[in-house]
Structures are given as structure tokens and as C-alpha cells.
Design a protein around this motif. Sequence first.
Motif, PDB file in Angstrom:
ATOM      1  N   PRO A 126       0.836  -1.208   0.000  1.00 24.13           N
ATOM      2  CA  PRO A 126       0.000   0.000   0.000  1.00 24.13           C
ATOM      3  C   PRO A 126       0.867   1.253   0.000  1.00 24.13           C
ATOM      4  CG  PRO A 126      -0.756  -1.566   1.645  1.00 24.13           C
ATOM      5  CD  PRO A 126       0.582  -2.044   1.174  1.00 24.13           C
ATOM      6  N   VAL A 127       0.382   2.299  -0.665  1.00 23.58           N
ATOM      7  CA  VAL A 127       1.161   3.527  -0.832  1.00 23.58           C
ATOM      8  C   VAL A 127       0.373   4.741  -0.343  1.00 23.58           C
ATOM      9  CG1 VAL A 127       2.263   5.054  -2.515  1.00 23.58           C
ATOM     10  CG2 VAL A 127       2.412   2.577  -2.805  1.00 23.58           C
ATOM     11  N   VAL A 128       1.053   5.574   0.444  1.00 24.58           N
ATOM     12  CA  VAL A 128       0.507   6.866   0.863  1.00 24.58           C
ATOM     13  C   VAL A 128       1.355   7.946   0.195  1.00 24.58           C
ATOM     14  CG1 VAL A 128       0.081   8.442   2.790  1.00 24.58           C
ATOM     15  CG2 VAL A 128      -0.295   5.970   3.085  1.00 24.58           C
ATOM     16  N   ILE A 129       0.726   8.792  -0.591  1.00 19.40           N
ATOM     17  CA  ILE A 129       1.430   9.861  -1.304  1.00 19.40           C
ATOM     18  C   ILE A 129       1.359  11.145  -0.474  1.00 19.40           C
ATOM     19  CG2 ILE A 129       1.463  11.293  -3.388  1.00 19.40           C
ATOM     20  CD1 ILE A 129       2.282   8.438  -3.952  1.00 19.40           C
ATOM     21  N   ILE A 130       2.511  11.811  -0.307  1.00 24.25           N
ATOM     22  CA  ILE A 130       2.528  13.097   0.387  1.00 24.25           C
ATOM     23  C   ILE A 130       3.084  14.162  -0.561  1.00 24.25           C
ATOM     24  CG2 ILE A 130       2.739  12.086   2.686  1.00 24.25           C
ATOM     25  CD1 ILE A 130       5.725  12.698   2.607  1.00 24.25           C
ATOM     26  N   THR A 131       2.628  15.399  -0.377  1.00 25.92           N
ATOM     27  CA  THR A 131       3.096  16.453  -1.275  1.00 25.92           C
ATOM     28  C   THR A 131       2.937  17.831  -0.647  1.00 25.92           C
ATOM     29  OG1 THR A 131       2.818  17.470  -3.458  1.00 25.92           O
ATOM     30  CG2 THR A 131       0.833  16.633  -2.383  1.00 25.92           C
ATOM     31  N   GLY A 132       3.837  18.716  -1.026  1.00 26.11           N
ATOM     32  CA  GLY A 132       3.716  20.112  -0.645  1.00 26.11           C
ATOM     33  C   GLY A 132       3.131  20.933  -1.766  1.00 26.11           C
ATOM     34  N   HIS A 133       2.853  20.285  -2.899  1.00 28.47           N
ATOM     35  CA  HIS A 133       2.378  20.992  -4.092  1.00 28.47           C
ATOM     36  C   HIS A 133       1.195  20.233  -4.688  1.00 28.47           C
ATOM     37  CE1 HIS A 133       6.212  23.140  -3.869  1.00 28.47           C
ATOM     38  NE2 HIS A 133       6.769  21.960  -3.723  1.00 28.47           N
ATOM     39  N   GLY A 134       0.274  19.824  -3.847  1.00 29.79           N
ATOM     40  CA  GLY A 134      -0.828  19.001  -4.324  1.00 29.79           C
ATOM     41  C   GLY A 134      -1.780  19.758  -5.216  1.00 29.79           C
ATOM     42  N   ASP A 135      -2.368  19.059  -6.154  1.00 30.24           N
ATOM     43  CA  ASP A 135      -3.443  19.624  -6.954  1.00 30.24           C
ATOM     44  C   ASP A 135      -4.420  18.507  -7.285  1.00 30.24           C
ATOM     45  OD1 ASP A 135      -2.376  18.175  -9.130  1.00 30.24           O
ATOM     46  OD2 ASP A 135      -1.174  19.890  -9.766  1.00 30.24           O
ATOM     47  N   VAL A 136      -5.571  18.880  -7.791  1.00 27.83           N
ATOM     48  CA  VAL A 136      -6.623  17.894  -8.027  1.00 27.83           C
ATOM     49  C   VAL A 136      -6.203  16.797  -9.011  1.00 27.83           C
ATOM     50  CG1 VAL A 136      -8.953  17.550  -8.930  1.00 27.83           C
ATOM     51  CG2 VAL A 136      -8.473  19.470  -7.388  1.00 27.83           C
ATOM     52  N   PRO A 137      -5.596  17.130 -10.176  1.00 29.88           N
ATOM     53  CA  PRO A 137      -5.196  16.058 -11.097  1.00 29.88           C
ATOM     54  C   PRO A 137      -4.241  15.056 -10.467  1.00 29.88           C
ATOM     55  CG  PRO A 137      -5.147  18.177 -12.213  1.00 29.88           C
ATOM     56  CD  PRO A 137      -5.352  18.469 -10.765  1.00 29.88           C
ATOM     57  N   MET A 138      -3.294  15.548  -9.651  1.00 32.26           N
ATOM     58  CA  MET A 138      -2.367  14.636  -8.983  1.00 32.26           C
ATOM     59  C   MET A 138      -3.115  13.693  -8.046  1.00 32.26           C
ATOM     60  SD  MET A 138       1.010  16.626  -7.737  1.00 32.26           S
ATOM     61  CE  MET A 138       2.264  17.239  -8.871  1.00 32.26           C
TER      62      MET A 138
END
Length: 208
Positions: A82-94
Motif C-alpha cells: 500500500p502507498v501513501v502519497i505526500i506532497t507540498g504541491h498538491g493539486d486535483v489532477p495529482m
Amino acid sequence: MSADGTKPPVVYVVDDDDAMRDSLVFLLEPLGLAVEAFASAAAFLAGYDPDRVACLVADVRMPGMSGLELHEELLRRGAVMPVVIITGHGDVPMAVRAMRTGALDFIEKPLNNQVLIERIHQALRLAETKLQAAREVGAIRARLDKLTAREREVADLVAAGKQNKAIAHALGISLKTVEIHRHNAMEKMAATTGADLARMMTLAAGTG
């Protein structure tokens, strides 16, 4: 390592930000979680153990392969992690792309530590279930490979609910021959009933 020789569950952290990697290690290790951190997707792919109960926490934006691309590469390799994605630059398409490819969650920085910890515990429980299922399928396929061609034909028909007389007619062989092949197939597959064999065949075919 446990008494049976298996390694404990691990949280893999992949982030090119040194401070973020360190903060995640400091957050998770006091909870009794094993943590292995990598600065790039390439380093992770070279160092992870596909047979270990694990989850991946990966940043989206990294030099080279992104977190989303890493997740997709793991899927291509047949990984059940299982994968949890983290981001400081999230957007809806991502976020949509991450969830469509089966990411457990998409969390924006600054991270809510409690939410992340809950997702990681959820991911590790899911990983154990998935890995056990994958191992069962692998064992079933290994047993299937030991069947002769005729045993496999008989096994397929048994799994389809056919009686011995119908199998004999379908294959143009004697009832006694069917009984022998059926006995051998059931024994090799470690199946006790036709329904048990049908479940195994369904799992091996990837349709269960």
C-alpha cells in the motif's frame, strides 16, 4: 527478526528532502515501527524487500522518478505494498491520478501527524492481508505446475462442478482413469473437496 525468521513490518519513506525524511523517521520510530528512508525512488527500488510486510510513504515531486511514477512502477512489478502519497504541491489532477492507481491516501504538507499515523497503521494491516493472499496464490500456482497435463484437464473439470462420469465422457477416457487422475490432482493440490479445488483454481487465475 521474529522467532520464525520473518522480518517485522516496515514503513518505507521516500523523499528527497532530508529534513522531511528525518522528521518522519523521528515521528514513526518511537511508535515501535521499523522505518527505512530513501532519498530517491531509484534508491528505494534498489533496496526494498518485496516479500516483507510494508507500506510506502512517498513524496510526489522528486528528481528523477516522482512518487506517482514510483507507485505505478511498483504496480507494474506486481507489488502489493500500500502507498501513501505526500506532497507540498498538491493539486486535483495529482490526487485523482494517485487514487485511480490505488494509492491509499494523498496527504498534503504540512502533514497532520495523527492522520498520517492512522493511514500507516491501516496500510500495514492491509499489506499483511495482501501479502498473505499473494503467498497463497503463489503456493497454489506452484502446486498447479506439478500436475500432469491430464491431471490439469481433470482438475479443471472437477473445479467446474463436473462429475466423474461426465469428465470421462468429455475427455474420452475411462471412469477408472478419471478417478485416478482426480485422486492425484486433489492430493497434489492439497484440496479436500471439489469446491475447495474450484476456489484454488479461481485464485490461481486471478479472478477471485
